[in-house]
Design an enzyme around this catalytic site. Structure first.
Site, mmCIF file in Angstrom:
data_model
loop_
_atom_site.group_PDB
_atom_site.id
_atom_site.type_symbol
_atom_site.label_atom_id
_atom_site.label_comp_id
_atom_site.label_asym_id
_atom_site.label_seq_id
_atom_site.Cartn_x
_atom_site.Cartn_y
_atom_site.Cartn_z
ATOM 1 N N HIS A 96 54.018 57.147 -38.316
ATOM 2 C CA HIS A 96 54.407 55.973 -39.103
ATOM 3 C C HIS A 96 54.460 54.735 -38.227
ATOM 4 C CE1 HIS A 96 58.180 57.169 -37.203
ATOM 5 N NE2 HIS A 96 58.648 55.951 -37.426
ATOM 6 N N ASP A 98 57.179 51.395 -38.288
ATOM 7 C CA ASP A 98 58.429 51.031 -38.962
ATOM 8 C C ASP A 98 58.250 49.778 -39.820
ATOM 9 O OD1 ASP A 98 59.693 53.060 -37.442
ATOM 10 O OD2 ASP A 98 60.060 51.654 -35.805
ATOM 11 N N HIS A 254 53.829 55.631 -34.388
ATOM 12 C CA HIS A 254 54.576 56.530 -33.521
ATOM 13 C C HIS A 254 55.105 57.716 -34.314
ATOM 14 C CE1 HIS A 254 57.599 53.578 -34.912
ATOM 15 N NE2 HIS A 254 58.461 54.582 -34.871
ATOM 16 N N ARG A 269 68.545 51.843 -30.878
ATOM 17 C CA ARG A 269 67.361 51.090 -31.320
ATOM 18 C C ARG A 269 67.748 49.702 -31.807
ATOM 19 N NH1 ARG A 269 63.424 52.665 -36.471
ATOM 20 N NH2 ARG A 269 63.880 50.706 -37.493
HETATM 21 C C1 OGA Z 1 62.353 55.064 -34.686
HETATM 22 C C2 OGA Z 1 61.631 56.288 -34.362
HETATM 23 C C3 OGA Z 1 61.230 57.779 -32.548
HETATM 24 C C4 OGA Z 1 61.999 58.602 -31.589
HETATM 25 O O1 OGA Z 1 63.428 54.848 -34.123
HETATM 26 O O2 OGA Z 1 61.837 54.285 -35.499
HETATM 27 O O3 OGA Z 1 60.682 56.612 -35.027
HETATM 28 O O4 OGA Z 1 61.350 59.218 -30.737
HETATM 29 N N1 OGA Z 1 62.054 56.927 -33.290
HETATM 30 O O5 OGA Z 1 63.223 58.652 -31.692
HETATM 31 MN MN MN Z 2 60.071 54.868 -36.298
#
Ligand code: OGA
Ligand code: MN
Length: 279
Positions: A96, A98, A254, A269
């Site tokens: 995906h 984000d 990712h 994040r």
């Molecule tokens: C996000 C995600 C990936 C991870 O925070 O958007 O997809 O490896 N994280 O935690």
């Molecule tokens: Mn993500």
């Protein structure tokens, strides 16, 4: 600071010689150049504080507070991306990008490793500039002018996790009633920093191509998805204590690997707001 590109067409650049607690204006420009050309900036051996995580993010734009993630108690700007030992599912397990469901999608996210499993929990990235460049000339011209609809409803909506039998999102994801965004974007965008063309559809949030019939649109999306998932466009980032990844949603996909059953993984994040996208 210096920048080391990942091999071949893989996503990302490793940036060293920088302390993310103290970044200069020229560091910011170099990081933007890394994002606009390689899609992700990776950093090792950092000790960034939550205050400086916020300060770093604000060099790139306003902070976008995600509606669905549980934030840190003292820092509403910082989302917790968490998997507890008793959880089966992780967050972000499918390919995906984000926020593509927002009409003005987020630039990207700055993910800081806080607690890692003993092994596993890597994140995979795909370079959507390279995936675009490698398409045939015919396919590139077919994609020109097409737009896609993206939605959050089927991913963050009330039914999304329960449908698969897992209800362990409690305490991690919230506000399922707010999962009502739909957005339309060009299928191929010009990156806001570099002007480079990138494929901008993703398997998680893209629901249809607007100008094509359902079957034809789905076939074309599947063709793009299969093409993009080739190993030459993919970089596997192995998290270590002190690692930070700053990905650009306009240039990468990712996916978080879920291969550390019974262990805890906690990432912090911050999502940075972006701009409207154009073809
Ligand atoms: C996000 C995600 C990936 C991870 O925070 O958007 O997809 O490896 N994280 O935690
Ligand atoms: Mn993500």
């Amino acid at each position: 600071m210096s920048m080391t590109m990942t091999p071949g067409d893989e996503a990302g650049a490793y940036i060293s010689g920088i302390d993310l607690n103290h970044v200069s204006p020229s560091d910011v420009e170099s990081i933007k150049a890394a994002l606009g050309n390689y899609g992700v900036a990776f950093f090792r051996d950092q000790s960034i504080t939550s205050d400086n995580h916020i300060a770093f993010a604000m060099h790139f734009g306003d902070i976008n507070i995600n509606r669905f993630f549980t934030p840190l108690a003292d820092y509403p700007q910082i989302a917790q991306v968490l998997k507890e030992p008793e959880h089966d599912r992780n967050i972000g397990e499918n390919w995906h990008t984000d926020h593509s469901y927002d009409q003005i999608p987020a630039l990207g996210s700055i993910l800081v490793a806080r607690e890692l499993p003993d092994s596993g929990g890597d994140t995979l990235f795909i370079n959507m500039f390279a995936a675009y460049d490698a398409l045939s000339t015919d396919l590139k011209s077919k994609l020109q002018g097409l737009t896609a609809t993206h939605s959050s409803r089927h991913v963050f909506g009330a039914k999304a996790w329960e449908d698969e039998g897992g209800s362990d999102k409690t305490g991690r994801l919230k506000n399922s009633d707010a999962a009502t965004q739909d957005a339309i974007h060009p299928l191929v965008i010009k990156h806001p920093f570099s002007g480079k063309p990138a494929l901008y559809v993703n398997p998680e949030f893209t629901v249809k191509i607007n100008e094509l019939g359902e079957a034809e649109g789905e076939a074309l999306l599947n063709e793009i998805y299969t093409h993009a998932q080739q190993p030459q466009f993919m970089h596997r980032f192995e998290w270590q204590a002190g690692s930070v990844a700053f990905w650009d949603n306009r240039a990468t996909w990712h996916k978080a690997l879920n291969d550390y059953a019974g262990q805890r993984r906690l990432m912090h994040r911050i999502t940075v707001q972006g701009v409207a996208l154009h073809g």
